[in-house]
Write a protein that holds these residues in place. Structure first.
Motif, mmCIF file in Angstrom:
data_model
loop_
_atom_site.group_PDB
_atom_site.id
_atom_site.type_symbol
_atom_site.label_atom_id
_atom_site.label_comp_id
_atom_site.label_asym_id
_atom_site.label_seq_id
_atom_site.Cartn_x
_atom_site.Cartn_y
_atom_site.Cartn_z
ATOM 1 N N ASP A 90 0.837 -1.198 0.000
ATOM 2 C CA ASP A 90 0.000 0.000 0.000
ATOM 3 C C ASP A 90 0.875 1.253 0.000
ATOM 4 O O ASP A 90 1.876 1.311 0.704
ATOM 5 C CB ASP A 90 -0.905 0.037 1.239
ATOM 6 C CG ASP A 90 -1.882 -1.121 1.287
ATOM 7 O OD1 ASP A 90 -2.444 -1.469 0.215
ATOM 8 O OD2 ASP A 90 -2.084 -1.684 2.375
ATOM 9 N N ASP A 91 0.445 2.264 -0.765
ATOM 10 C CA ASP A 91 1.178 3.523 -0.775
ATOM 11 C C ASP A 91 0.935 4.300 0.513
ATOM 12 O O ASP A 91 -0.174 4.300 1.042
ATOM 13 C CB ASP A 91 0.747 4.390 -1.961
ATOM 14 C CG ASP A 91 1.334 3.900 -3.278
ATOM 15 O OD1 ASP A 91 2.182 2.989 -3.262
ATOM 16 O OD2 ASP A 91 0.927 4.439 -4.319
ATOM 17 N N GLU A 92 1.982 4.950 1.007
ATOM 18 C CA GLU A 92 1.905 5.837 2.156
ATOM 19 C C GLU A 92 2.235 7.244 1.684
ATOM 20 O O GLU A 92 2.932 7.430 0.692
ATOM 21 C CB GLU A 92 2.924 5.452 3.251
ATOM 22 C CG GLU A 92 2.609 4.185 4.004
ATOM 23 C CD GLU A 92 2.971 2.906 3.266
ATOM 24 O OE1 GLU A 92 2.244 1.916 3.432
ATOM 25 O OE2 GLU A 92 3.954 2.892 2.503
ATOM 26 N N THR A 93 1.739 8.256 2.423
ATOM 27 C CA THR A 93 2.160 9.629 2.178
ATOM 28 C C THR A 93 3.476 9.813 2.919
ATOM 29 O O THR A 93 3.560 9.559 4.125
ATOM 30 C CB THR A 93 1.110 10.624 2.688
ATOM 31 O OG1 THR A 93 -0.100 10.421 1.956
ATOM 32 C CG2 THR A 93 1.575 12.061 2.522
ATOM 33 N N VAL A 94 4.492 10.243 2.197
ATOM 34 C CA VAL A 94 5.846 10.368 2.736
ATOM 35 C C VAL A 94 6.305 11.805 2.552
ATOM 36 O O VAL A 94 6.178 12.362 1.471
ATOM 37 C CB VAL A 94 6.823 9.417 2.017
ATOM 38 C CG1 VAL A 94 8.233 9.564 2.572
ATOM 39 C CG2 VAL A 94 6.344 7.974 2.094
#
Length: 137
Positions: free
Chosen positions: A126-130
């Motif tokens: 899953d993509d995370e906000t970084v």
């Protein structure tokens, strides 16, 4: 852990910019030159960038002509990956090896650069906000 998006390879334009936009981003200063990897902020946690070597630090180099380089110091030798970039407002699109990625510059001063991007930071699928943080020193 060393995770990098294409955007990590380059984040800024090589121009002098000064603005405050509706999205809360604050940017100013001359951005040409080197930005050293400092840390990542993900899900309220801070992860220090831990891939620097005693003989040199990894960095991103921005040039005035829209080109740049991501430089990874490995066994005291610089491994250089070239890229191009386009900046529009606080948005920046970076292209390396035919792959493009876009992020938002959320802070830019003479000493600090913060860019918000989205990718699978922890390899869970899953993509995370970084928020990637860079410094001049």
């Amino acid at each position: 852990m060393k995770k990098v998006s294409v955007l990590s390879l380059a984040i800024l334009s090589g121009f002098v910019i000064s603005c405050s936009s509706d999205d809360g981003a604050t940017t100013s200063g001359d951005l040409l030159g080197k930005w050293y990897n400092k840390e990542y902020k993900v899900g309220g946690q801070t992860f220090p960038y831990d891939d620097h070597e005693a003989c040199g630090k990894d960095y991103v180099q921005f040039n005035a002509d829209g080109t740049g380089a991501n430089v990874d110091v490995w066994d005291c030798v610089e491994d250089v990956a070239s890229f191009t970039y386009i900046k529009s407002g606080n948005s920046i699109t970076v292209t390396s090896d035919g792959v493009s990625d876009t992020g938002q510059i959320i802070e830019l001063s003479d000493t600090t650069l913060k860019v918000k991007v989205s990718y699978d930071f922890d390899d869970d699928g899953d993509d995370e906000t970084v928020v990637e943080v860079y410094t001049r020193s």
